[in-house]
Enzyme design. Sequence first.
Site, PDB file in Angstrom:
ATOM      1  N   CYS A   2       1.955   4.155 -12.128  1.00  0.00           N
ATOM      2  CA  CYS A   2       1.950   2.688 -11.811  1.00  0.00           C
ATOM      3  C   CYS A   2       2.804   1.963 -12.708  1.00  0.00           C
ATOM      4  O   CYS A   2       3.332   0.952 -12.258  1.00  0.00           O
ATOM      5  CB  CYS A   2       0.816   2.387 -11.363  1.00  0.00           C
ATOM      6  SG  CYS A   2      -0.119   2.985  -9.976  1.00  0.00           S
ATOM      7  N   HIS A  24       1.337  -5.567 -11.574  1.00  0.00           N
ATOM      8  CA  HIS A  24       1.225  -4.521 -10.522  1.00  0.00           C
ATOM      9  C   HIS A  24       0.002  -4.609  -9.463  1.00  0.00           C
ATOM     10  O   HIS A  24      -0.798  -5.108  -9.646  1.00  0.00           O
ATOM     11  CB  HIS A  24       0.817  -3.308 -11.375  1.00  0.00           C
ATOM     12  CG  HIS A  24       0.224  -2.011 -10.592  1.00  0.00           C
ATOM     13  ND1 HIS A  24       1.347  -1.567  -9.483  1.00  0.00           N
ATOM     14  CD2 HIS A  24      -0.878  -0.989 -10.679  1.00  0.00           C
ATOM     15  CE1 HIS A  24       0.691  -0.546  -8.921  1.00  0.00           C
ATOM     16  NE2 HIS A  24      -0.544  -0.352  -9.565  1.00  0.00           N
ATOM     17  N   ASN A  74      -0.843  -0.949  -2.660  1.00  0.00           N
ATOM     18  CA  ASN A  74      -0.402  -0.384  -3.959  1.00  0.00           C
ATOM     19  C   ASN A  74       0.705   0.710  -3.522  1.00  0.00           C
ATOM     20  O   ASN A  74       0.367   1.823  -2.965  1.00  0.00           O
ATOM     21  CB  ASN A  74      -1.814   0.437  -4.574  1.00  0.00           C
ATOM     22  CG  ASN A  74      -1.147   0.671  -6.136  1.00  0.00           C
ATOM     23  OD1 ASN A  74      -0.011   0.826  -6.254  1.00  0.00           O
ATOM     24  ND2 ASN A  74      -2.352   0.897  -6.776  1.00  0.00           N
TER      25      ASN A  74
END
Length: 330
Positions: A118, A257, A287
Amino acid sequence: MLKNKQQYAQITAIGGYLPTQKRTNADLERLSDTSDEWIIKRTGIKERRILEDGLATSDMAVAAIQELCTSYQKKARDIDAILIATSSPDMPMPSTANIVCEKLQLSNVWAFDLNAACSGFLYALDMGAALVETGRYKNVVVVGADKISSFVDRTDRSTNILFGDGAGAVWLEPSPETGILDALLLSDGKGVDYLNIKGGGTQYPYDATDWNAEHRYLKQDGKVVFKKAVTAMSTACKELLQKNNLSIEDVHWLVAHQANKRIIDAVGKELGIEEQKALNNITYSGNTIAATIPLCIWEFKHQIKKGDLLLLTAFGAGFSWGASLLQWNI
Ligand code: UT7
């Protein structure tokens, strides 16, 4: 802010792509023992996008680059280098970046993948900026792209609620004035057991035995990852601001994020930034791993003004994490 570089890399265009197919909370209620109410309360997510079977990460990366080219009158043939941040490559070999070049009909480009889960987009952005700062590359495209749905067990409520597919791309060019200012990027391999996809690599190759089949899907210890994410992202942001003699009041937009709305809120609170300056688009895309940060900036690009200071921060498997500071130039 001090001018600390002779040549900066600046973002001169941004593009994004989200698949059309949606996986809603109602879909997940049918697939696993969960509820719309629980998911919204604990994650802030209502739906995620899922790329159709037969298409791959490279297709989304190409779509994001093409959207960028159309919106900003850029030509793919001018690209010198392409970096694809991804944890879900089309195949182990060759790189997804190579496949993207083929789909864009480019044959003279330095192209490679970078996997930092990520945090991949921030890692690749710093790498891309460094290529431009050397003066050897003038047009560098950095993409965050993941078809993570290929690794998510649709029936596992500890992961199916969070993840979706997408891609975001930025175009970097040199500027003597300003652009990507600084970054702080870190990793700690002690995180391996808390967030991973173990199967399909050399330790657990696919060979259809039960022993390996259990490693096919993304696994995480959500609670551990949650806590670590908040601490690591807040600390990286504070250190980076301090190193650049800046305070949180100087920051126009925080782009964290997009892992969980509660994580984004907790990082914003820890940094003391005004709520409306902490951007989030997690509700309708979930996500998307390496794609969350470029996609979030892309969605808010009309609100971000030339000269605004952006603080970006990410956390992911590894663990890997970090923060970047940049001045918006579009
Ligand atoms: O990019 C980095 C990737 N990963 C992350 O950032 C993940 C970070 N972690 C998280 O986002 C959260 O930990 C989750 C969303 C995964 C889980 O939320 P939580 O608030 O940490 O829930 P929990 O695991 O502590 O579970 C609380 C309760 C438990 O029930 P009891 O023991 O209190 O009765 C769980 O069994 O909620 C239950 N539960 C669920 N209930 C309905 C756990 N998952 C679900 C679910 N639906 N999907």
